[in-house]
Enzyme design. Structure first.
Site, PDB file in Angstrom:
ATOM      1  N   LYS A  35       2.076  -3.323   7.355  1.00 13.12           N
ATOM      2  CA  LYS A  35       2.398  -3.414   5.798  1.00 13.12           C
ATOM      3  C   LYS A  35       3.823  -2.917   5.539  1.00 13.12           C
ATOM      4  CE  LYS A  35       0.174  -4.532   3.050  1.00 13.12           C
ATOM      5  NZ  LYS A  35      -0.288  -5.897   2.427  1.00 13.12           N
ATOM      6  N   TYR A  84      -2.018  -0.716  11.198  1.00 15.12           N
ATOM      7  CA  TYR A  84      -2.121  -1.282   9.790  1.00 15.12           C
ATOM      8  C   TYR A  84      -1.005  -1.083   9.036  1.00 15.12           C
ATOM      9  CZ  TYR A  84      -3.210  -1.732   4.817  1.00 15.12           C
ATOM     10  OH  TYR A  84      -3.363  -1.823   3.453  1.00 15.12           O
ATOM     11  N   THR A 112       1.028  -1.391   0.112  1.00 15.47           N
ATOM     12  CA  THR A 112       0.219  -0.038   0.206  1.00 15.47           C
ATOM     13  C   THR A 112       0.811   1.247  -0.091  1.00 15.47           C
ATOM     14  OG1 THR A 112      -1.556   1.329   1.505  1.00 15.47           O
ATOM     15  CG2 THR A 112      -0.274  -0.192   2.857  1.00 15.47           C
ATOM     16  N   ASP A 113       0.290   2.278  -0.677  1.00 19.63           N
ATOM     17  CA  ASP A 113       0.964   3.669  -0.403  1.00 19.63           C
ATOM     18  C   ASP A 113       1.026   4.226   0.860  1.00 19.63           C
ATOM     19  OD1 ASP A 113      -1.653   4.266   0.000  1.00 19.63           O
ATOM     20  OD2 ASP A 113      -1.568   5.822  -1.896  1.00 19.63           O
ATOM     21  N   GLU A 114       0.320   3.588   1.705  1.00 19.40           N
ATOM     22  CA  GLU A 114       0.220   4.087   3.213  1.00 19.40           C
ATOM     23  C   GLU A 114       1.488   3.757   3.888  1.00 19.40           C
ATOM     24  OE1 GLU A 114      -2.922   3.218   5.703  1.00 19.40           O
ATOM     25  OE2 GLU A 114      -4.262   3.280   4.158  1.00 19.40           O
TER      26      GLU A 114
HETATM   27  P1  NAD Z   1      -9.866  -7.264   2.174  1.00 26.79           P
HETATM   28  O1  NAD Z   1      -9.626  -6.968   3.787  1.00 26.79           O
HETATM   29  O2  NAD Z   1     -10.900  -6.987   1.191  1.00 26.79           O
HETATM   30  O3  NAD Z   1      -9.391  -8.801   2.103  1.00 26.79           O
HETATM   31  C1  NAD Z   1      -8.318  -9.572   2.592  1.00 26.79           C
HETATM   32  C2  NAD Z   1      -8.584 -10.979   2.622  1.00 26.79           C
HETATM   33  O4  NAD Z   1      -7.455 -11.650   3.170  1.00 26.79           O
HETATM   34  C3  NAD Z   1      -9.796 -11.585   2.925  1.00 26.79           C
HETATM   35  O5  NAD Z   1     -10.516 -12.498   2.241  1.00 26.79           O
HETATM   36  C4  NAD Z   1      -9.294 -12.332   4.371  1.00 26.79           C
HETATM   37  O6  NAD Z   1     -10.418 -13.586   4.543  1.00 26.79           O
HETATM   38  C5  NAD Z   1      -8.044 -12.894   3.892  1.00 26.79           C
HETATM   39  N1  NAD Z   1      -7.298 -13.137   4.970  1.00 26.79           N
HETATM   40  C6  NAD Z   1      -7.039 -12.268   5.949  1.00 26.79           C
HETATM   41  N2  NAD Z   1      -6.255 -12.887   7.157  1.00 26.79           N
HETATM   42  C7  NAD Z   1      -5.706 -13.939   6.557  1.00 26.79           C
HETATM   43  C8  NAD Z   1      -5.049 -14.969   7.043  1.00 26.79           C
HETATM   44  N3  NAD Z   1      -4.051 -14.948   8.484  1.00 26.79           N
HETATM   45  N4  NAD Z   1      -4.855 -15.996   6.227  1.00 26.79           N
HETATM   46  C9  NAD Z   1      -5.392 -16.032   4.943  1.00 26.79           C
HETATM   47  N5  NAD Z   1      -6.126 -15.290   4.659  1.00 26.79           N
HETATM   48  C10 NAD Z   1      -6.419 -14.023   5.259  1.00 26.79           C
HETATM   49  O7  NAD Z   1      -8.558  -6.631   1.644  1.00 26.79           O
HETATM   50  P2  NAD Z   1      -8.190  -5.780   0.194  1.00 26.79           P
HETATM   51  O8  NAD Z   1      -8.764  -4.446   0.190  1.00 26.79           O
HETATM   52  O9  NAD Z   1      -8.777  -6.881  -0.849  1.00 26.79           O
HETATM   53  O10 NAD Z   1      -6.633  -5.832   0.348  1.00 26.79           O
HETATM   54  C11 NAD Z   1      -5.878  -6.817  -0.344  1.00 26.79           C
HETATM   55  C12 NAD Z   1      -4.463  -6.279  -0.153  1.00 26.79           C
HETATM   56  O11 NAD Z   1      -4.312  -5.042  -1.008  1.00 26.79           O
HETATM   57  C13 NAD Z   1      -3.715  -5.888   1.164  1.00 26.79           C
HETATM   58  O12 NAD Z   1      -2.575  -6.427   1.252  1.00 26.79           O
HETATM   59  C14 NAD Z   1      -3.954  -4.654   1.254  1.00 26.79           C
HETATM   60  O13 NAD Z   1      -3.004  -4.171   2.243  1.00 26.79           O
HETATM   61  C15 NAD Z   1      -3.497  -4.077  -0.062  1.00 26.79           C
HETATM   62  N6  NAD Z   1      -4.198  -2.965  -0.394  1.00 26.79           N
HETATM   63  C16 NAD Z   1      -5.411  -2.475  -0.660  1.00 26.79           C
HETATM   64  C17 NAD Z   1      -5.712  -1.457  -1.224  1.00 26.79           C
HETATM   65  C18 NAD Z   1      -6.927  -0.921  -0.778  1.00 26.79           C
HETATM   66  O14 NAD Z   1      -7.572   0.320  -1.156  1.00 26.79           O
HETATM   67  N7  NAD Z   1      -8.017  -1.777  -0.411  1.00 26.79           N
HETATM   68  C19 NAD Z   1      -4.861  -0.574  -1.520  1.00 26.79           C
HETATM   69  C20 NAD Z   1      -3.450  -0.815  -1.686  1.00 26.79           C
HETATM   70  C21 NAD Z   1      -3.115  -2.128  -1.086  1.00 26.79           C
HETATM   71  O1  DAU Z   2      -4.191   3.996   0.710  1.00 30.35           O
HETATM   72  C1  DAU Z   2      -4.269   2.585   0.463  1.00 30.35           C
HETATM   73  C2  DAU Z   2      -5.034   1.984   1.672  1.00 30.35           C
HETATM   74  O2  DAU Z   2      -6.517   2.435   1.360  1.00 30.35           O
HETATM   75  C3  DAU Z   2      -5.132   0.581   2.011  1.00 30.35           C
HETATM   76  O3  DAU Z   2      -3.849   0.307   2.278  1.00 30.35           O
HETATM   77  C4  DAU Z   2      -6.048  -0.067   2.707  1.00 30.35           C
HETATM   78  O4  DAU Z   2      -6.345  -1.199   2.867  1.00 30.35           O
HETATM   79  C5  DAU Z   2      -7.343   0.754   2.616  1.00 30.35           C
HETATM   80  O5  DAU Z   2      -8.391   0.362   3.599  1.00 30.35           O
HETATM   81  C6  DAU Z   2      -7.424   2.046   2.450  1.00 30.35           C
HETATM   82  O6  DAU Z   2      -7.199   2.698   3.307  1.00 30.35           O
HETATM   83  P1  DAU Z   2      -7.981   4.183   3.922  1.00 30.35           P
HETATM   84  O7  DAU Z   2      -7.830   4.185   5.407  1.00 30.35           O
HETATM   85  O8  DAU Z   2      -7.669   5.382   3.058  1.00 30.35           O
HETATM   86  O9  DAU Z   2      -9.505   3.653   3.483  1.00 30.35           O
HETATM   87  P2  DAU Z   2     -10.921   3.947   4.164  1.00 30.35           P
HETATM   88  O10 DAU Z   2     -11.729   3.522   3.176  1.00 30.35           O
HETATM   89  O11 DAU Z   2     -11.071   3.393   5.582  1.00 30.35           O
HETATM   90  O12 DAU Z   2     -11.214   5.498   4.161  1.00 30.35           O
HETATM   91  C7  DAU Z   2     -10.774   6.417   3.077  1.00 30.35           C
HETATM   92  C8  DAU Z   2     -10.935   7.708   3.607  1.00 30.35           C
HETATM   93  O13 DAU Z   2     -12.498   8.015   3.953  1.00 30.35           O
HETATM   94  C9  DAU Z   2     -10.069   8.054   4.956  1.00 30.35           C
HETATM   95  O14 DAU Z   2      -9.747   9.376   4.676  1.00 30.35           O
HETATM   96  C10 DAU Z   2     -11.274   8.173   6.101  1.00 30.35           C
HETATM   97  C11 DAU Z   2     -12.465   8.576   5.526  1.00 30.35           C
HETATM   98  N1  DAU Z   2     -13.677   7.695   5.845  1.00 30.35           N
HETATM   99  C12 DAU Z   2     -13.802   6.419   6.237  1.00 30.35           C
HETATM  100  C13 DAU Z   2     -14.867   5.852   6.530  1.00 30.35           C
HETATM  101  C14 DAU Z   2     -14.989   4.354   6.651  1.00 30.35           C
HETATM  102  C15 DAU Z   2     -14.578   8.782   6.426  1.00 30.35           C
HETATM  103  O15 DAU Z   2     -14.666   9.686   6.087  1.00 30.35           O
HETATM  104  N2  DAU Z   2     -15.941   7.925   6.538  1.00 30.35           N
HETATM  105  C16 DAU Z   2     -15.906   6.671   6.863  1.00 30.35           C
HETATM  106  O16 DAU Z   2     -17.272   6.080   6.928  1.00 30.35           O
END
Ligand code: NAD
Ligand code: DAU
Length: 331
Positions: A151, A147, A120-122
């Site tokens: 990562k 989190y 992630t970019d975080e």
């Molecule tokens: P998500 O939470 O939707 O899915 C995570 C999956 O991993 C789920 O299916 C869960 O059951 C599985 N899981 C969790 N713990 C586990 C374990 N111990 N063993 C096996 N499986 C397990 O997550 P996502 O949003 O799809 O993110 C996927 C990946 O992408 C993560 O590594 C996250 O850090 C990265 N990422 C997410 C975003 C975003 O915007 N969502 C952006 C950049 C990177």
């Molecule tokens: O940047 C990549 C990341 O993006 C991933 O690594 C994470 O897995 C993914 O969850 C996401 O992280 P954020 O914390 O940015 O996403 P989230 O959807 O939780 O929140 C997006 C923005 O919206 C953040 O500024 C918090 C805000 N927010 C979130 C929720 C759930 C609100 O204002 N209201 C809400 O109800």
């Protein structure tokens, strides 16, 4: 080619598996997923016969060793992924994101299997709202939440295993994804499903925080580009120049759903809330020729709203418990 996809029942992993089955018939997919609250087999239901699904934990070294030994490549999506949850209870984040990654790395080292690490970019922390800078691979790591710290730790493990043991790995750090099958705890699906349930959207703090949105299919196309032609040992940043503040995103969701754009509530801010993320993806574009296909956020968002509207059975069962958790934190 046989690939092992960890976290393939989660948001990005399920979309990755679905497009891989559709577009790459020569690839055999095995999904390893623990089916935590964030994983859903329903996300793969219509393609179950085209894949192998293994319910299991990435920290289970015996299971991981067998599955990796049978694979040509591992794409590691599995993680605890929600910042708010990590503030409440960091432990599962350390276990899955750090120990889970370590377990996979030891298996790919033993069996000389190609590995791609999804991150992630975080890991870079945040940028000021008025700063023209974007994250590059040279930006120092500076994670803010439990989190993102886990990562960052997992990325460091991969880099160390590349340097010390010569594993065949690539890494990617992507910005905020949106699209179908995203858990409704996350910002965009929470607001869409609030409106579909007759509730008002909830915006943290002053809503000025900026996220760099990318459609999940564009992220996954970039991952395949890296698997096909990325240089081993390298990190690639994935982003689609989609910077928007949270109030603007909520306003657009409301407008697309036929509501007034100010029809939302401000709620408690997230502790340590990162201000702004922005990705410089020029290396991926220039060297690997990747370009995002979803260039209009409005259109991608409209399709995402349609998906949640027509797939109510996918999320409705979780809505009350997710909102009860948010209510307890004043959000
Ligand atoms: P998500 O939470 O939707 O899915 C995570 C999956 O991993 C789920 O299916 C869960 O059951 C599985 N899981 C969790 N713990 C586990 C374990 N111990 N063993 C096996 N499986 C397990 O997550 P996502 O949003 O799809 O993110 C996927 C990946 O992408 C993560 O590594 C996250 O850090 C990265 N990422 C997410 C975003 C975003 O915007 N969502 C952006 C950049 C990177
Ligand atoms: O940047 C990549 C990341 O993006 C991933 O690594 C994470 O897995 C993914 O969850 C996401 O992280 P954020 O914390 O940015 O996403 P989230 O959807 O939780 O929140 C997006 C923005 O919206 C953040 O500024 C918090 C805000 N927010 C979130 C929720 C759930 C609100 O204002 N209201 C809400 O109800």
């Amino acid at each position: 080619m046989k690939i092992l996809v960890t976290g393939g029942a989660g948001f990005i992993g399920a979309n990755f598996v679905r497009t891989t089955v559709r577009d790459r018939p020569g690839v055999n997919v095995t999904v390893l997923d623990a089916l935590t609250y964030a994983g859903s087999r329903q996300s793969l239901a219509d393609i179950e016969t085209s894949i192998e699904f293994v319910e299991g934990d990435i920290t289970d070294a015996g299971l991981v060793n067998v599955l990796v030994s049978e694979s040509d490549a591992v794409v590691h999506f599995a993680a605890e992924s929600h910042n708010d949850n990590s503030l409440k209870d960091p432990r599962p984040f350390l276990q899955t994101n750090i120990i889970g990654t370590y377990t996979l790395l030891e298996a790919v080292r033993k069996h000389c299997v190609r590995y791609h690490h999804i991150s992630t970019d975080e890991v870079y922390g945040d940028l000021a709202l008025d700063d023209p800078a974007k994250f590059t691979v040279n930006t120092p790591y500076n994670p803010s939440s439990p989190y993102s710290a886990t990562k960052a730790a997992s990325d460091m493990l991969v880099r160390a295993w590349v340097r010390s043991f010569g594993i065949q790995a690539t890494l990617s750090n992507c910005s905020n994804n949106y699209g179908p099958y995203q858990h409704i705890e996350k910002f965009i699906p929470r607001q869409i499903t609030n409106i579909l349930s007759g509730a008002r959207p909830k915006v943290y703090g002053a809503g000025q925080n900026v996220r760099d949105w990318i459609h999940v299919d564009d992220h996954n196309a970039a991952v395949w580009r890296i698997l096909d032609s990325g240089e081993l040992g390298r990190t690639y940043l994935i982003g689609a120049d989609g910077e928007l503040d949270n109030v603007s995103v909520v306003g657009l969701i409301l407008e697309l759903m036929g509501k007034e754009s100010h029809d939302f509530d401000y709620v408690n801010d997230r502790s340590g809330h990162d201000l702004r993320y922005a990705i410089d993806s020029s290396t991926l574009r220039d060297e690997l020729g990747w370009e995002p296909q979803y260039t209009t956020f409005r259109e991608g968002l409209r399709a995402t709203i349609d998906w949640y509207e027509t797939n109510r059975e996918w999320w409705e069962g979780d809505k009350n418990s997710v909102e009860a958790r948010y209510k307890a934190q004043g959000a």
